[in-house]
Enzyme design. Structure first.
Site, PDB file in Angstrom:
ATOM      1  N   TRP A 295       0.975  -1.165   0.247  1.00  0.00           N
ATOM      2  CA  TRP A 295      -0.317  -0.023  -0.023  1.00  0.00           C
ATOM      3  C   TRP A 295       1.093   1.100   0.143  1.00  0.00           C
ATOM      4  O   TRP A 295       2.335   1.018   0.923  1.00  0.00           O
ATOM      5  CB  TRP A 295      -0.963   0.410   1.051  1.00  0.00           C
ATOM      6  CG  TRP A 295       0.030  -0.320   2.484  1.00  0.00           C
ATOM      7  CD1 TRP A 295       0.582  -0.877   2.975  1.00  0.00           C
ATOM      8  CD2 TRP A 295      -0.014   1.429   3.148  1.00  0.00           C
ATOM      9  NE1 TRP A 295       0.928  -0.371   4.473  1.00  0.00           N
ATOM     10  CE2 TRP A 295       1.023   0.474   3.586  1.00  0.00           C
ATOM     11  CE3 TRP A 295      -0.440   2.394   2.667  1.00  0.00           C
ATOM     12  CZ2 TRP A 295       1.073   1.707   5.381  1.00  0.00           C
ATOM     13  CZ3 TRP A 295      -0.088   3.549   4.055  1.00  0.00           C
ATOM     14  CH2 TRP A 295       0.979   2.904   5.218  1.00  0.00           C
TER      15      TRP A 295
ATOM     16  N   HIS B 288       0.440   5.941   0.168  1.00  0.00           N
ATOM     17  CA  HIS B 288      -0.799   7.190   0.678  1.00  0.00           C
ATOM     18  C   HIS B 288      -1.646   7.521   0.284  1.00  0.00           C
ATOM     19  O   HIS B 288      -2.664   8.075   0.496  1.00  0.00           O
ATOM     20  CB  HIS B 288       0.488   8.189   1.054  1.00  0.00           C
ATOM     21  CG  HIS B 288       0.656   7.972   2.175  1.00  0.00           C
ATOM     22  ND1 HIS B 288      -0.122   8.054   4.049  1.00  0.00           N
ATOM     23  CD2 HIS B 288       1.885   6.948   2.995  1.00  0.00           C
ATOM     24  CE1 HIS B 288       0.543   7.983   4.751  1.00  0.00           C
ATOM     25  NE2 HIS B 288       1.881   6.938   4.698  1.00  0.00           N
TER      26      HIS B 288
ATOM     27  N   SER C  99      -2.657   4.858  -2.480  1.00  0.00           N
ATOM     28  CA  SER C  99      -3.852   3.623  -3.239  1.00  0.00           C
ATOM     29  C   SER C  99      -3.166   2.341  -2.550  1.00  0.00           C
ATOM     30  O   SER C  99      -1.963   2.445  -0.984  1.00  0.00           O
ATOM     31  CB  SER C  99      -2.349   3.527  -4.592  1.00  0.00           C
ATOM     32  OG  SER C  99      -1.358   3.349  -4.559  1.00  0.00           O
TER      33      SER C  99
ATOM     34  N   LYS D 151      -2.988  -1.727  -8.842  1.00  0.00           N
ATOM     35  CA  LYS D 151      -3.151  -1.190  -7.701  1.00  0.00           C
ATOM     36  C   LYS D 151      -4.005   0.080  -8.287  1.00  0.00           C
ATOM     37  O   LYS D 151      -4.503   0.573  -9.276  1.00  0.00           O
ATOM     38  CB  LYS D 151      -1.987  -0.167  -8.455  1.00  0.00           C
ATOM     39  CG  LYS D 151      -2.277   1.409  -7.283  1.00  0.00           C
ATOM     40  CD  LYS D 151      -0.020   2.235  -8.173  1.00  0.00           C
ATOM     41  CE  LYS D 151      -0.227   3.333  -7.514  1.00  0.00           C
ATOM     42  NZ  LYS D 151       1.260   3.961  -7.549  1.00  0.00           N
TER      43      LYS D 151
ATOM     44  N   ASP E  82      10.544  11.250  -6.653  1.00  0.00           N
ATOM     45  CA  ASP E  82      10.683  10.613  -5.697  1.00  0.00           C
ATOM     46  C   ASP E  82      12.064   9.060  -5.759  1.00  0.00           C
ATOM     47  O   ASP E  82      10.669   8.630  -4.744  1.00  0.00           O
ATOM     48  CB  ASP E  82       9.127  10.394  -5.211  1.00  0.00           C
ATOM     49  CG  ASP E  82       8.589  10.541  -3.232  1.00  0.00           C
ATOM     50  OD1 ASP E  82       9.225  10.443  -2.499  1.00  0.00           O
ATOM     51  OD2 ASP E  82       7.643   9.429  -3.363  1.00  0.00           O
TER      52      ASP E  82
END
Ligand code: ADP
Ligand code: MG
Length: 520
Positions: free
Chosen positions: A61, A63, A65, A82, A186
């Site tokens: 998981w 934040h 999905s 997802k 990211d």
């Protein structure tokens, strides 16, 4: 203290999980996020995209999905599905993620870096009790580099493995930047996943039992639906004669013919209702047992990397409960090695041939934008982003250096804290300066927030005392690396830690680095 720089971190969506605690925690997604605009409640055995995908278990998981292992019945292979939260802002970023992923898929499948980026297989919408969710499917991958670091007890992953990983991630980044024109924004250990050879063969065996149980439950459930139709539309089953609790002896006596007739009709109706109730309880019980079996099977035989006690609350369309199902990543060591090898060193050899893929383009963007908003998870954030300068693909290279340092040592390169007289950004810039000494004018004066951090002479405003240290000394003194090793690693990392982003090394330049040359 600068308020604007404080709030800028709060404004950044990924900063929700930028704290050390959340990065390293074993928690699952928050049950509170199963609400309108939030996660879609999923049960093992649920079907998606008109029945094409059957959910087998949970993989992980984020934040934005939840991600599930699903069988694609069209191709008879497993995929990672997802399911993105349904609020507009998540949907918008999912649509952008799909655009970017389609570009990654089409641009150049023959590029050497293509194989090091997780590829989108399909996408579709799913409407549930919490809204309309964008869904994407990907090739199934294994654990993240964060789990790999855990395996090595945060003491550092062996250098030859880190070299392999670095080379592959650089090739993936080279493809994203140079060929696709995409900035990841990211990059961090959590978002790089291990690829497992012949995974489908393994998954077929692993999921056979749970898929059979799902089929049994679905059959039982559909036959139950047929029975209830029988209850309401046909004359029903023969009525038991022996037990008539609704009619006492005295009541049965002294009735007229029509009264007896009405009573008989009433009896028949009550009997049918009682029978319906009894069989519903039996079937409910049976279905419940099958559901429990499915839940148990879907998390057995796999290493549970992140677990949580089952929480049941709220509402779900089918079971009446929303459950936070524990994630279980695919354990590469168990998959690729015979079960009888229990020598830990032997088991870890499986990672000598590691192949990884860059995943989660959920925050990625096109390289040609004029961006100054905050990106990157705190510890991997580049100086130009902190001071509010225009940033682009070079920001990924800063994160790359931070990630490689962490893989080698098990510790963050920069891990800023707020103090009473300075905030996290001040401390972050101070830590960078302590290691890299000089800061270019472009950062001290040209950023939207430069004046919050630097005075006119280019010195930090809020932190005066700096303890300078060289990267090779940190590696040698703190992490006890032999001098030549510390020098070589420092020489590899420093071109990516160039404070002036215009001078920072690109992925293709880094691929020429001597440190990577002994990797086949
Ligand atoms: P988010 O955008 O919500 O952060 P991610 O794409 O990072 O979502 O996925 C969340 C988690 O799901 C990952 O950290 C990983 O554990 C798991 N995951 C994602 N993609 C895959 C995949 N292709 N195969 C296996 N697990 C995956
Ligand atoms: Mg993620």
């Amino acid at each position: 203290m600068s308020n604007s720089s404080c709030s800028s971190e709060d404004d950044y969506s990924a900063s929700e999980y930028s704290d050390v605690e959340s990065i390293l925690s074993d928690e699952e997604e928050d049950i509170e996020d199963y609400k309108k605009g939030g996660y879609h409640p999923v049960c093992i055995g649920d079907r998606f995209d008109n029945g094409r995908y059957i959910i087998v278990r949970k993989l992980g998981w984020g934040h934005f999905s939840t991600v599930w292992l699903a069988l694609d019945i069209l191709t008879d292979t497993h995929v990672a599905l997802k399911i993105v939260k349904s609020a507009d802002r998540y949907t918008e970023s999912a649509l952008e993620e799909i655009n970017l992923l389609e570009c990654v898929k089409k641009t150049n499948p023959h590029s050497r870096g293509y194989q090091y980026v997780a590829q989108l297989l399909s996408h579709f919408w799913h409407t549930g009790p919490n809204g309309k969710h964008a869904c994407m499917t990907f090739e199934v991958l294994g654990e993240s580099l964060l789990s790999l670091m855990k395996r090595y007890h945060y003491k550092g992953i062996p250098q030859p493995i880190v070299k392999r990983i670095s080379k592959q991630v650089l090739q993936g980044l080279d493809y994203l930047h140079r060929e696709c024109g995409i900035v990841h924004t990211d990059l961090k250990p959590e978002n790089v996943l291990v690829w497992i050879p012949n995974i489908e063969e393994y998954l077929k065996k692993e999921t056979a039992e749970v898929l059979t149980a799902i089929k049994q439950r679905d059959d039982a459930s559909s036959s139950r639906k047929n029975i209830s139709i029988t209850h309401t539309t046909t004359t029903g089953r023969p009525q038991p004669k022996e037990h008539k609790p609704w009619l006492t002896e005295t009541e049965a006596n002294g009735l007229t013919k029509s009264q007896k007739k009405r009573l008989k009709k009433k009896k028949k109706k009550m009997m049918a209702e009682a029978q319906k109730k009894a069989s519903a309880i039996d079937e409910e019980d049976e279905l419940g047992k099958l559901t429990d079996k499915i839940d148990n099977l879907s998390i057995s035989n796999v290493e549970t990397a992140t677990t949580v006690d089952g929480i049941s609350q709220d509402d779900d369309s089918r079971t009446g409960k929303t459950k936070v199902i524990p994630s279980s990543t695919l354990d590469i060591a168990s998959i690729l090695l015979p079960r009888d090898i229990d020598d830990e060193d032997e088991r870890m050899k499986v990672f000598d041939k590691i192949i990884v893929k860059i995943a989660d383009l959920g925050n990625a963007c096109w390289m040609d934008g004029d961006y100054t908003h905050v990106i990157q998870t705190r510890q991997y954030r580049s100086p130009e982003v902190i001071v509010g300068c225009k940033w682009t693909n070079e920001a990924d290279m800063w994160s790359m250096a931070c990630m490689v340092f962490e893989l080698l040592t098990g510790e963050f390169l920069f891990d800023p804290r707020a103090g009473s007289k300075y905030n996290k950004d001040d401390d972050h810039l101070a830590q960078m300066l302590e290691l890299l000494r000089t800061v270019p004018k472009i950062l001290t004066s040209a950023g939207e927030l430069s004046r919050d951090f630097f005075d006119r002479t280019g010195k930090l405003k809020h932190i005066k005392k700096l303890r300078y240290r060289r990267l090779r000394d940190v590696l040698h003194d703190t992490f006890l690396m032999p001098p030549e090793e510390a020098d070589a690693i420092s020489a590899f990392l420093l071109p990516m830690l160039e404070m002036d982003m215009t001078k920072r090394a690109s992925p293709s330049q880094m691929l020429e680095s001597p440190w990577l040359q002994d990797i086949p």
